[in-house]
Every structure is written in structure tokens, then in C-alpha cells.
Design an enzyme around this catalytic site. Sequence first.
Site, PDB file in Angstrom:
ATOM      1  N   ASP A 301       0.881  -1.168   0.000  1.00  0.00           N
ATOM      2  CA  ASP A 301       0.000   0.000   0.000  1.00  0.00           C
ATOM      3  C   ASP A 301       0.920   1.219   0.000  1.00  0.00           C
ATOM      4  OD1 ASP A 301      -1.583   2.186   0.730  1.00  0.00           O
ATOM      5  OD2 ASP A 301      -1.982   1.453   2.759  1.00  0.00           O
ATOM      6  N   ASN A 304       0.234   6.831   3.267  1.00  0.00           N
ATOM      7  CA  ASN A 304       0.548   8.082   3.944  1.00  0.00           C
ATOM      8  C   ASN A 304       0.956   7.692   5.363  1.00  0.00           C
ATOM      9  OD1 ASN A 304      -0.218  10.629   5.612  1.00  0.00           O
ATOM     10  ND2 ASN A 304      -0.325  11.284   3.492  1.00  0.00           N
ATOM     11  N   GLN A 318      -3.527   5.372  -5.344  1.00  0.00           N
ATOM     12  CA  GLN A 318      -3.452   3.942  -5.012  1.00  0.00           C
ATOM     13  C   GLN A 318      -4.011   3.604  -3.634  1.00  0.00           C
ATOM     14  OE1 GLN A 318      -0.986   2.040  -2.979  1.00  0.00           O
ATOM     15  NE2 GLN A 318      -0.911   0.068  -4.001  1.00  0.00           N
ATOM     16  N   GLU A 319      -3.564   4.295  -2.588  1.00  0.00           N
ATOM     17  CA  GLU A 319      -4.007   3.923  -1.236  1.00  0.00           C
ATOM     18  C   GLU A 319      -5.513   4.141  -1.051  1.00  0.00           C
ATOM     19  OE1 GLU A 319      -2.462   6.120   2.388  1.00  0.00           O
ATOM     20  OE2 GLU A 319      -2.489   4.062   3.170  1.00  0.00           O
ATOM     21  N   GLU A 320      -5.997   5.265  -1.498  1.00  0.00           N
ATOM     22  CA  GLU A 320      -7.417   5.565  -1.303  1.00  0.00           C
ATOM     23  C   GLU A 320      -8.299   4.578  -2.070  1.00  0.00           C
ATOM     24  OE1 GLU A 320      -5.182   7.959  -2.190  1.00  0.00           O
ATOM     25  OE2 GLU A 320      -5.212   9.490  -0.619  1.00  0.00           O
ATOM     26  N   TRP A 434       6.080   2.857  -5.908  1.00  0.00           N
ATOM     27  CA  TRP A 434       5.925   3.364  -4.544  1.00  0.00           C
ATOM     28  C   TRP A 434       6.539   4.767  -4.404  1.00  0.00           C
ATOM     29  CZ3 TRP A 434      10.080   2.700  -0.456  1.00  0.00           C
ATOM     30  CH2 TRP A 434       9.639   3.149   0.808  1.00  0.00           C
ATOM     31  N   GLY A 435       5.759   5.682  -3.881  1.00  0.00           N
ATOM     32  CA  GLY A 435       6.291   7.031  -3.643  1.00  0.00           C
ATOM     33  C   GLY A 435       6.545   7.829  -4.901  1.00  0.00           C
ATOM     34  N   CYS A 436       6.068   7.358  -6.055  1.00  0.00           N
ATOM     35  CA  CYS A 436       6.435   8.014  -7.316  1.00  0.00           C
ATOM     36  C   CYS A 436       5.269   8.664  -8.039  1.00  0.00           C
ATOM     37  CB  CYS A 436       7.109   7.002  -8.241  1.00  0.00           C
ATOM     38  SG  CYS A 436       8.604   6.349  -7.512  1.00  0.00           S
ATOM     39  N   GLY A 437       4.152   8.814  -7.368  1.00  0.00           N
ATOM     40  CA  GLY A 437       3.020   9.529  -7.957  1.00  0.00           C
ATOM     41  C   GLY A 437       2.851  10.812  -7.166  1.00  0.00           C
TER      42      GLY A 437
HETATM   43  N1  AR6 Z   1      -1.141  -1.184  -8.859  1.00  0.00           N
HETATM   44  C1  AR6 Z   1       0.114  -0.916  -9.279  1.00  0.00           C
HETATM   45  N2  AR6 Z   1       0.617   0.315  -9.428  1.00  0.00           N
HETATM   46  C2  AR6 Z   1      -0.188   1.356  -9.146  1.00  0.00           C
HETATM   47  C3  AR6 Z   1      -1.522   1.162  -8.697  1.00  0.00           C
HETATM   48  C4  AR6 Z   1      -1.989  -0.172  -8.562  1.00  0.00           C
HETATM   49  N3  AR6 Z   1      -3.232  -0.448  -8.150  1.00  0.00           N
HETATM   50  N4  AR6 Z   1      -2.071   2.368  -8.502  1.00  0.00           N
HETATM   51  C5  AR6 Z   1      -1.125   3.277  -8.805  1.00  0.00           C
HETATM   52  N5  AR6 Z   1       0.019   2.683  -9.207  1.00  0.00           N
HETATM   53  P1  AR6 Z   1       0.505   6.972  -5.580  1.00  0.00           P
HETATM   54  P2  AR6 Z   1       2.676   7.760  -3.730  1.00  0.00           P
HETATM   55  C6  AR6 Z   1       1.275   3.338  -9.605  1.00  0.00           C
HETATM   56  O1  AR6 Z   1       0.578   8.337  -6.159  1.00  0.00           O
HETATM   57  O2  AR6 Z   1       3.427   8.567  -4.718  1.00  0.00           O
HETATM   58  C7  AR6 Z   1      -1.981   8.832  -1.300  1.00  0.00           C
HETATM   59  O3  AR6 Z   1      -2.747   9.975  -1.040  1.00  0.00           O
HETATM   60  C8  AR6 Z   1       1.083   4.546 -10.488  1.00  0.00           C
HETATM   61  O4  AR6 Z   1       2.179   4.583 -11.387  1.00  0.00           O
HETATM   62  O5  AR6 Z   1      -0.781   6.500  -5.021  1.00  0.00           O
HETATM   63  O6  AR6 Z   1       3.445   6.890  -2.787  1.00  0.00           O
HETATM   64  C9  AR6 Z   1      -1.398   8.276  -0.020  1.00  0.00           C
HETATM   65  O7  AR6 Z   1      -2.315   8.349   1.040  1.00  0.00           O
HETATM   66  C10 AR6 Z   1       1.169   5.695  -9.497  1.00  0.00           C
HETATM   67  O8  AR6 Z   1       1.555   6.913 -10.091  1.00  0.00           O
HETATM   68  O9  AR6 Z   1       1.621   6.761  -4.418  1.00  0.00           O
HETATM   69  C11 AR6 Z   1      -0.228   9.173   0.191  1.00  0.00           C
HETATM   70  O10 AR6 Z   1      -0.593  10.385   0.800  1.00  0.00           O
HETATM   71  C12 AR6 Z   1       2.214   5.202  -8.544  1.00  0.00           C
HETATM   72  O11 AR6 Z   1       1.916   3.797  -8.424  1.00  0.00           O
HETATM   73  C13 AR6 Z   1       0.268   9.432  -1.225  1.00  0.00           C
HETATM   74  O12 AR6 Z   1      -0.868   9.229  -2.072  1.00  0.00           O
HETATM   75  C14 AR6 Z   1       2.215   5.874  -7.203  1.00  0.00           C
HETATM   76  O13 AR6 Z   1       0.924   5.880  -6.640  1.00  0.00           O
HETATM   77  C15 AR6 Z   1       1.339   8.458  -1.622  1.00  0.00           C
HETATM   78  O14 AR6 Z   1       1.787   8.767  -2.896  1.00  0.00           O
END
Ligand code: AR6
Length: 540
Positions: A301, A304, A318-320, A434-437
Site C-alpha cells: 500500500d 501516507n 493507489q491507497e485511497e 511506490w512514492g512516485c506519484g
Molecule cells: N497497482 C500498481 N501500481 C499502481 C496502482 C496499482 N493499483 N495504482 C497506482 N500505481 P501513488 P505515492 C502506480 O501516487 O506517490 C496517497 O494519497 C502509479 O504509477 O498512489 O506513494 C497516499 O495516502 C502511481 O503513479 O503513491 C499518500 O498520501 C504510482 O503507483 C500518497 O498518495 C504511485 O501511486 C502516496 O503517494
Amino acid sequence: PLDDVPEWKGVSMDEIRKGLGVYDCQELPPICASSSHIVLISLPLPARGTPKPYPTYQVEKWCQDYVRMPHSKHNLYLNGSRHNRNRWEIIQESLLQNFVSTHQLESAILSYNHIYAQRWDFTALHHFFSEVLDEEETNTFFETLMPKMVQLALQLPVLVTGSVPLLKRHTNGTISLSQLQIASLLANAFFCTFPRRNSTDPQSEYGRYPYINFNRLFSAYKEGKWKCESVMEKMKCIFHYFRRVTCKGGAAPEGVVTIQRRYIPKSDCPKWDEQVQTLLPLHITSRGTIEAEGTGFLQVDFANKYVGGGVLGLGCVQEEIRFVICPELMVTMLVTEELDDTEALIVSGVERYSKYKGYSNSFKWIGDYVDETPKDSSGRRLTSIVAIDALYFKNSQMQFNINNIIRELNKAYVGFVGCEASKNNLPAIATGNWGCGAFRGNPKLKVLLQLIAATVAGRSMVYFTFGDTNLRDDIAEMHKHFVKHETNIAHIFSLLLQYQEFASTENSDFYRFLYNRSKMKPITQHLSKNIHTKLSVVKE
Ligand code: AR6
């Protein structure tokens, strides 16, 4: 033909599973109550039907180590000039009525939250019923689902007889409870009955916990903004969940969920410059998602530090999304204090209830999902999720800072390491960017850090690039390069240390840099000492 080119690289899924079946490995050992594992159901489980609450009679702990329950006799309602009343009585009176509109629901919720009457806003909830559902759907909701949700919430004292411990900062603690208990807790969150959870002051008792009362979601509405649409779709997922958990018969959930907080003090985390392993196998694909194609693996997951992130707000990444299709995950928000750098949360046994399509502003609920994941001997679905929160990088260069690299390595390691008891039978890790959106990290760096952490934790990896075929190919090549040259982790770590300085001076290709440098001789003992001196001086 092009169609025959596999969309994955690295080793096959079969190799990742070492020839075992999809569900042959298990993240957590069977449930066994102890001082650090609180079990809110009676064991052994009944042969059929819902698990019984434990203990038999209600015990109550109204203190800072346990969730303050809405039905506690200590939950007093200070209502101006009137005598203090038991708040649960008011909650019962207010909810036991025939609701016909969300305005009526709003008044009911505010009748036991009157100090927020001026501050809380229910625009998103009203919008959902007036604009998204049609009249017939609205009527069905108020006639059938709503009374069942009220019942579910008000059954809390009989369903959850034990005290629910808080999973506090810098502690290891585990809670096991039934899906039905979770449903009742979440119905209470829906009706905003949890006391002391509404303050926005970080100094307040729950200032370092995620939000849990749903008034947040009910107000998540921005005029004219696209984000409102994803909030409506999230609501569809949540109401669908309540529809499913309140239906009688075989469809009602009978399983068990375990939530585990894991803390490893920083001084006990691996010394990254001393690890001599070479990277473990990787299966990488541009197709599929962690939750669908990652069946049987430990699913990451992208969290946050306040688990759940923006699920009760405007967030829809992703998490939501994971939290609304598997709403039982939301119960973690009730108990989990903010995650620190070397902490992670593992959840096993949650069910998926909804199908969806799209992502972020295009996210849509598309219907019921029947989760056929088998259960373990403790009644938990064999689905395990690990919440690890990456760092947010406003300035992209900062992620190459060695202290930030170590932080992310430690975080991933704590999430991946697994319990001692399951050590020889752990599934591989299913992860991705992970951490890249939302958090703006560099996937080429983050994948390498995750691979290093997984290797030291003794686990292979399945990686989903979420549609990005170039990224898939680049990562596959990098992994192959390090495996072929038997570059060990200490050596890779030393390359990262070198890149830290290089990155700030030149705009270079990260992997190119690693390839060029890795051909040179590995780092010597002398240099390795040098790392430690550097580590103590490099600050963010
Ligand atoms: N399966 C595989 N890859 C995925 C999926 C999935 N279901 N969904 C997204 N991705 P992000 P973060 C890829 O932005 O940067 C939330 O608000 C996709 O390439 O959700 O760690 C949390 O609560 C996407 O751009 O993660 C935190 O506050 C990338 O994974 C914050 O976002 C990153 O997904 C974390 O942000």
C-alpha cells in the site's frame, strides 16, 4: 507477431512462487492471543457462522491506550445548561428514526456533535443523494440500507465486548477482530460517533491519528472541480460495502482480520553498506495491478504516514482506491498512530467488495466484486497488505541524499521483513511505483531501493509498472546487469553514495551512471569507513 512478445520481463511468476501454489505461503502465523496480540473474538472459531466476540461480557477501558468507544459509560455529553448525559443514549435516540433525507441524517449526527454544528459541512453527502442517485435509489437507500446501518452501528456494545487497543508509535502490537466487528466500527465511523476524534488541533489527544469519523468525506466537495466526481464514486464503494455486510445469509462476512504494527528501532535496521547478497529474482510487468495480479503476495500500500491518506477526503490514488474497494482497511485509521520512519503496518484477511475502473479523476465504481480468496486456519482471507509511507519530495534532487535513501531502505525493509514465525514460508512482494506519484519520487531509484530491502528480507519481487513499458524494460535491464555482474548490495549502496554527489552537479542518467561505475572495482574497506563519516555529516 508482436502479440507474442510477453508483457513481462525477468523471471516467470512460477519461478517467483518457487513452484508452490498461489496461496501456499503465508504472511502471518496463526492467531495466538498474547499481551502484544489482542484478540477480540473467541477462539477456536465456530465451524460456521460469524466468530463470537471475546470476552463474553463487556469490559471497558476508558484510557489513553484504547479506543474511546462511543458506547462507553464515560462518554458524557456536555450539553450547555443541561445535565451531562450519556452520549450513547443520545446517539441511540437520534439514530433510531425513520430517515427520509440526508438533511435529517445531518441533524441527527449534529445532535450528538453539536459543537461542530457550525463547522461541519455535509455538501458532498447531500450532493450524492440529490445529484448522483435517482429518486428510486434514494428511497431504497432510506427504506432498506439506512435502518440496517443504524442497527449495525448500535450493536457495537454486543459485537465488540473487548477493548480495542491503540497501535501506538514505536511499539509492536497486533489486533485480531472479525469482519463483522469491523463493519460495526465502520458504521459508527459513518455516523460520526467516535469521541475525541474530531479536533483539528495536532496537540489534541488524537492529533497524531488519522481521521475516522466520516464527516470528512461528507464535506469533501469542491464546486466545479473534477475531484468531486471521484468522491461520489468512493461513496458508491462505501455504500456498496455496507449493503454487502448487512445482507443476511451466506453473503454476510464471517472472516477475521489481523492488523499488525511493526517497529524496528533504526539502530537494529540493516547496515546497508555491509550486505553481501546479490539481488533476488524479479518479475516485472507493465500490465495489471497490485491488488488484482498480486494475489497471494504481500501487496504494498503506497501509504501516507497517516494510514488511509485522503480516503475520507478528496484523495483517489493507489491507497485511497485500495481502501474503498476493501473498506475493512479503514478500521486501521481508528487504531494506528502516525507511522514513524522505521514503522510499517501489515493487514491480513481483508475482503474486496467492489470492482472499479479508472484512476484518480477517472475512478469509477463498476459493481460488486466477489472475492474468492481462500481463508487460513484463523479465518483470514489470504490477502496481506503492507502500508509503507514513502517520503514526499518537493525537490527531486533530495531523494538521492544518502540519509533519505537510508530512510526509504529502512522503511521498505521494516515492511518486507516478515515475522520470525513465518520466516521460511513468506510470499514474494507485489509492488510498483511506490512514492512516485503523489509523492513525486523517481521510480528508477525507488525500485532499486525496494529490491535491496526485499533481498535483505529474503524475498523476491513482482513489480507492476502500471502501463509503463519503457520503465519495465529499463528496470529489467538494470536488475539483469547487477545479477550478471554479481554486484552485491554493499557495492550498489556505495554507487548510490557516489551518485549523491554526482547528481547535484550533472544532469545524468541514473542507470547509465550505475552501469559505468559498477564496472570499476568494488568499494574497499577504507572507503566503507569513509561512508560512515559521510553519513554522520550529510543532513537533509
Ligand atoms: N497497482 C500498481 N501500481 C499502481 C496502482 C496499482 N493499483 N495504482 C497506482 N500505481 P501513488 P505515492 C502506480 O501516487 O506517490 C496517497 O494519497 C502509479 O504509477 O498512489 O506513494 C497516499 O495516502 C502511481 O503513479 O503513491 C499518500 O498520501 C504510482 O503507483 C500518497 O498518495 C504511485 O501511486 C502516496 O503517494
